[in-house]
Design a protein around this motif. Structure first.
Motif, mmCIF file in Angstrom:
data_model
loop_
_atom_site.group_PDB
_atom_site.id
_atom_site.type_symbol
_atom_site.label_atom_id
_atom_site.label_comp_id
_atom_site.label_asym_id
_atom_site.label_seq_id
_atom_site.Cartn_x
_atom_site.Cartn_y
_atom_site.Cartn_z
ATOM 1 N N PRO A 505 0.827 -1.210 0.000
ATOM 2 C CA PRO A 505 0.000 0.000 0.000
ATOM 3 C C PRO A 505 0.863 1.262 0.000
ATOM 4 C CG PRO A 505 0.158 -0.890 2.209
ATOM 5 C CD PRO A 505 0.908 -1.839 1.323
ATOM 6 N N GLU A 506 0.214 2.413 -0.084
ATOM 7 C CA GLU A 506 0.926 3.686 0.014
ATOM 8 C C GLU A 506 0.460 4.411 1.260
ATOM 9 O OE1 GLU A 506 3.382 4.382 -2.031
ATOM 10 O OE2 GLU A 506 3.873 6.099 -0.761
ATOM 11 N N HIS A 507 1.400 4.880 2.041
ATOM 12 C CA HIS A 507 1.107 5.496 3.340
ATOM 13 C C HIS A 507 1.238 7.009 3.248
ATOM 14 C CE1 HIS A 507 1.057 5.802 7.748
ATOM 15 N NE2 HIS A 507 2.032 6.686 7.614
ATOM 16 N N LEU A 508 0.328 7.687 3.928
ATOM 17 C CA LEU A 508 0.369 9.153 3.997
ATOM 18 C C LEU A 508 -0.162 9.557 5.372
ATOM 19 C CD1 LEU A 508 1.120 11.460 1.997
ATOM 20 C CD2 LEU A 508 -1.307 11.671 1.500
ATOM 21 N N MET A 571 2.979 6.234 -8.600
ATOM 22 C CA MET A 571 2.777 7.265 -7.598
ATOM 23 C C MET A 571 1.536 8.108 -7.843
ATOM 24 S SD MET A 571 4.769 6.453 -5.382
ATOM 25 C CE MET A 571 4.208 7.731 -4.284
ATOM 26 N N ALA A 572 1.248 8.468 -9.089
ATOM 27 C CA ALA A 572 0.051 9.276 -9.338
ATOM 28 C C ALA A 572 -1.177 8.552 -8.821
ATOM 29 C CB ALA A 572 -0.085 9.573 -10.826
ATOM 30 N N VAL A 573 -1.231 7.251 -9.053
ATOM 31 C CA VAL A 573 -2.378 6.460 -8.621
ATOM 32 C C VAL A 573 -2.365 6.264 -7.111
ATOM 33 C CG1 VAL A 573 -3.437 4.184 -8.724
ATOM 34 C CG2 VAL A 573 -2.617 5.282 -10.813
ATOM 35 N N MET A 574 -1.261 5.762 -6.597
ATOM 36 C CA MET A 574 -1.220 5.407 -5.178
ATOM 37 C C MET A 574 -1.209 6.642 -4.294
ATOM 38 S SD MET A 574 -1.402 2.164 -5.332
ATOM 39 C CE MET A 574 -1.051 1.629 -3.658
ATOM 40 N N LEU A 575 -0.460 7.653 -4.697
ATOM 41 C CA LEU A 575 -0.397 8.865 -3.883
ATOM 42 C C LEU A 575 -1.716 9.628 -3.928
ATOM 43 C CD1 LEU A 575 1.775 9.938 -2.086
ATOM 44 C CD2 LEU A 575 2.642 11.320 -3.972
ATOM 45 N N GLY A 577 -4.662 8.254 -4.431
ATOM 46 C CA GLY A 577 -5.610 7.477 -3.639
ATOM 47 C C GLY A 577 -5.388 7.684 -2.152
ATOM 48 N N ALA A 578 -4.112 7.713 -1.756
ATOM 49 C CA ALA A 578 -3.799 7.933 -0.342
ATOM 50 C C ALA A 578 -4.223 9.331 0.094
ATOM 51 C CB ALA A 578 -2.310 7.725 -0.107
ATOM 52 N N THR A 579 -4.047 10.297 -0.774
ATOM 53 C CA THR A 579 -4.409 11.682 -0.421
ATOM 54 C C THR A 579 -5.913 11.829 -0.287
ATOM 55 O OG1 THR A 579 -2.473 12.395 -1.687
ATOM 56 C CG2 THR A 579 -4.045 14.092 -1.028
ATOM 57 N N THR A 768 -8.983 7.903 -8.252
ATOM 58 C CA THR A 768 -9.069 9.168 -8.981
ATOM 59 C C THR A 768 -9.176 8.984 -10.489
ATOM 60 O OG1 THR A 768 -6.644 9.288 -9.041
ATOM 61 C CG2 THR A 768 -7.762 10.389 -7.205
ATOM 62 N N GLY A 769 -9.122 7.755 -10.977
ATOM 63 C CA GLY A 769 -9.142 7.529 -12.417
ATOM 64 C C GLY A 769 -7.787 7.695 -13.071
#
Length: 817
Positions: A505-508, A571-575, A577-579, A768-769
């Motif tokens: 996963p991506e953590h924020l 990153m665009a996808v995971m970041l 989504g995390a945001t 976010t698509g």
């Protein structure tokens, strides 16, 4: 927490649009970079810091008979000398890509490639270090080197004698009845294609500053490694410490990586060992350009392909058979999965069912491979598009019509490939038609580059022009555990369950400060992609505040959970989504806090315009007010929040087979349709890309300015790969490109005008698509340029069957014709 980002006053003015996402907000990182205020690891020099240098062998293959370090150690300015035997006495080998192999940070008994380090030296000054290195005397017993990967498979000369083979890993994957497809097809074509050894050459070379803390018995390491929370095992394992005892900190500014800096763990490990041996004095190492080009562990794919395609007389492709030998150099470095990633796009945009995929990972006496932008997909697309081109030529069909006839149709989306990955969305036939339409309208008309009269006149001067139309898939968002397939029991994969699948996963996380500033912390590092900007845009929309109200910092490897970070166009996808998830969590937290303060139900309060107000409009609390209230309240802090965005298709049943059996899963399919116009001078063999047309679709464009920049940069790298760059070796294993006079990079001289169009086909699988677009251009540029060269040289019956397509190779083919 790690270093802070730029000061708020460096923020660019906000646009007037209703939302920041989807606008071309200027990158917040750029101001400090362009004004010289960015801080790179090379700028870090603690008090009393010492300098480290490496003695590297000049032999491609030799046994070490003796190392005499006495002259260096006796010099009064020498602080430390370590050899392979010294570190073996106290430390561990580095993790390797295969369990059957290991590699020491300094060579012990045998050197296996030119540039392999055999000793380290530490002194006050790098100039002194270089002089001391010259005082070390190494006696070698040279051995025969093997540099041709195809020949290496015969095992007559072994790179690692203890292995007993130069092919430590291979796999043959078959999807569908390939043999029947080839037997039944009207035609079968079989051709060879070569992809030369290239790599990323970042402006900033590798660097590390390591400091051992004697009191805490731990290490603090500043370095510009990529994926610092994922590959930290390559550093703490050789040191023999637990992860929490080895803190990796990557500065907010890194001068490029493109995947290659994943492999700088050797330097981090050695600097940390040196600091420990020197009772905690900080030790700094900065790689110079020759080290980077020759032996920096940063080379990438080097492949020999045999491609077979089965097709009928009407132009329908019936089957694909992929065979390649991948030259990994002396060690299969972590990670080695670039041999497998092409499975995620094994048929590119074509509707082909039976597929065979056969690879052999071969060891030679060359620098080890590592990851590079595209991670092995770029050579696969080049070889596939080349054999498709050859098949069309064999049939006498227009390659455009041949491709168009075999493309996956939009109504087939989501489309499951034979190799089990799934394309999310896209209209490939329309993209191909549009790129051809552009060329017809803009360039085949009077005055255009392909105006028939102009083309004919150029031919009279020996200059042949051509254009091809191709479609390419950019697989995005790796995030499951397929990457350890090569270290898994493959026979046991058939019985694997979804509960066994690990995701990345991506953590924020964020906290609101006393003045209302939202301070956010990324768990990933950045190499210039614009992560801070993306987070600011998305979170500003989520929290209904300005981007200048948000600060973005980075976590080090101990503070951050182990996650995957910046790789594989994710990153665009995971970041994003995390945001999105973090923003929703913050809103919920603040509403709960306000409701508790007013002693009302949460439904009676409303988050709006950056604060919380009562639904009846009678009272309002700012973010600063809420922080103060939170500080006076016992219990969990509600002005702090964190969020983990899970791999987006973990619950999508159709991906189950790929996930459990560890086939590459990349659930977003960004795509591009290309039409480069090239001109070949048949007298000199020189090739010029006159203009590059490209239609690109990465789903939802979070920031069109960043998308445009990624496309330009990626295509520039693709042009370099196609025409200029190559780490070649002679037969004795001596590298032929160790300076930038030898390794040619694209510049403004080689980069043509680019005509880019963008469409948006949002991914149904992501929050976010967005689909990710970090590897495009490099993935698709070489294949489209090679096939355009084929069109230009069609009168000579010549094809571009080796990358890079250099003038001497073109001239050789013309002479042979």
């Amino acid at each position: 927490m790690s270093r802070s980002e730029a000061a708020p006053d460096e923020m660019q003015d906000e646009p007037d649009e209703e939302t920041f996402v989807g606008t071309g907000l200027n990158r917040v990182e750029d101001h400090r970079i362009l004004t010289g205020r960015a801080e790179y690891v090379h700028d870090i020099t603690p008090e009393a810091c010492l300098s480290m240098g490496l003695l590297r062998t000049t032999h491609a293959h030799a046994d070490i008979v003796d190392i005499d370090t006495s002259a260096a150690e006796d010099h009064p300015d020498c602080d430390l000398v370590l050899t392979g035997e010294d570190i073996a006495a106290e430390y561990n080998p580095m993790p390797c890509g295969l369990d059957s192999m290991s590699e020491w940070a300094l060579a012990r008994d045998t050197v296996r490639f030119v540039g392999e380090p055999v000793a380290l030296v530490v002194a006050d000054d790098r100039y002194v270090v270089e002089d001391l290195i010259d005082r070390i005397d190494v006696e070698y017993d040279t051995k025969e080197a093997i540099t041709d990967p195809v020949t290496a498979r015969q095992d007559e000369t072994l790179v690692h004698e203890e292995l007993g083979t130069n092919v430590p890993d291979k796999e043959r994957l078959t999807f569908g009845d390939v043999d029947e497809a080839f037997e039944d097809a009207d035609n079968v074509i079989e051709d060879q294609y070569s992809w030369g050894r290239i790599s990323g050459v970042p402006l900033e070379t590798a660097g590390v500053v390591a400091e051992y803390d004697e009191e805490a018995d731990s290490f603090d390491i500043d370095c510009n490694i990529q994926l610092h929370t994922l590959v930290d095992d390559t550093i703490y394992e050789p040191l023999g410490y637990d992860p929490d005892d080895v803190r990796l900190n990557v500065p907010p500014d890194v001068g490029g990586s493109y995947g290659t800096k994943i492999a700088i763990h050797r330097y981090c490990t050695l600097a940390a060992m040196a600091s420990q041996q020197l009772d905690g004095r900080p030790v700094k190492y900065v790689e110079d350009r020759i080290e980077n080009l020759q032996g920096g562990d940063m080379h990438c794919s080097d492949r020999e392909y045999m491609m077979r395609l089965a097709y009928d007389d009407d132009g329908t492709i019936q089957g694909l058979d992929v065979n390649f030998v991948d030259d990994f150099g002396a060690y299969p470095h972590y990670p080695v999965n670039q041999a497998l990633k092409p499975l995620s796009v094994v048929t590119n945009a074509y509707n082909i069912e039976p597929v065979r995929y056969n690879y052999e990972l071969v060891l030679t006496n060359k620098t080890a491979q590592t990851a590079y932008r595209g991670f092995g997909v770029d050579p696969h697309l080049y070889a596939l598009e080349s054999v498709v081109d050859d098949a069309a030529y064999d049939l006498g069909m227009d390659p455009y019509e041949f491709r168009q006839q075999n493309l996956i149709q939009p109504e087939q989306m989501p489309y499951k490939l034979p190799s089990k990955n799934i394309y999310d969305s896209g209209d490939f036939p329309e993209a191909l038609a549009r790129i051809k339409e552009l060329i017809e309208e803009e360039e085949r008309t009077e005055g255009g580059l392909l105006d028939p009269e102009t083309v004919e006149l150029q031919r009279e001067d020996g200059k042949y022009r051509g254009v091809s139309y191709t479609v390419h898939i950019e697989p995005g968002v790796s995030g499951a555990d397929w990457t350890d397939r090569q270290r898994s029991d493959r026979d046991a994969l058939a019985d694997r369950e979804m509960d066994d699948v690990d995701e990345l996963p991506e953590h924020l996380r964020c906290e609101i400060e006393a003045d209302g500033t939202v301070r956010t912390y990324l768990a990933t590092d950045s190499s210039g992609q614009g992560h801070q900007t993306i987070v600011k845009q998305l979170l500003a929309d989520q929290l209904e505040i300005l981007p200048s109200d948000i600060e973005v910092d980075y976590l080090d490897s101990v503070e951050a959970p182990t996650e995957y970070g910046s790789a594989a166009s994710r990153m665009a996808v995971m970041l994003s989504g995390a945001t999105e998830g973090l923003g929703e969590t913050v809103v919920d937290n603040l509403e709960r806090l306000a409701a508790r303060h007013w002693d009302v139900d949460q439904e009676a309060v409303l988050y709006r315009d950056g604060g919380v107000e009562r639904a009846d409009g009678t009272e309002r609390l700012s973010r600063a007010d809420l922080v103060e209230i939170d500080g006076e309240t016992d219990g969990d802090r509600l002005t702090y929040a964190e969020y983990d965005y899970e791999f987006p298709v973990l619950d999508v049943e159709e991906f189950g087979e790929a996930l459990t059996q560890k086939y590459p899963v990349y659930p977003t399919a960004a795509f591009a349709a290309n039409a480069p116009i090239v001109e070949v001078d048949i007298e000199t063999g020189e090739i010029e890309v006159l203009k590059f047309y490209s239609l690109r679709d990465c789903g939802t464009q979070l920031n069109p300015t960043i998308v445009e920049g990624q496309a330009h940069g990626g295509l520039a790298q693709g042009i370099g790969a196609a025409l200029l760059e190559e780490f070649s070796y002679d037969q004795s294993g001596q590298p032929q490109a160790v300076t930038l006079f030898d390794y040619l990079l694209p510049s403004t001289k080689n980069i043509p005008e680019m005509h880019l169009e963008h469409t948006e086909t949002p991914s149904p699988f992501t929050t976010t698509g967005a689909k990710g677009t970090g590897e495009g251009g490099m993935i698709d540029g070489p294949a489209s340029i090679a096939t355009a060269i084929n069109r230009a040289l069609e009168p000579f019956d010549i094809t571009a069957d080796r990358i890079p397509v250099t003038p001497d190779r073109i001239r050789k083919k013309l002479r042979e014709e």
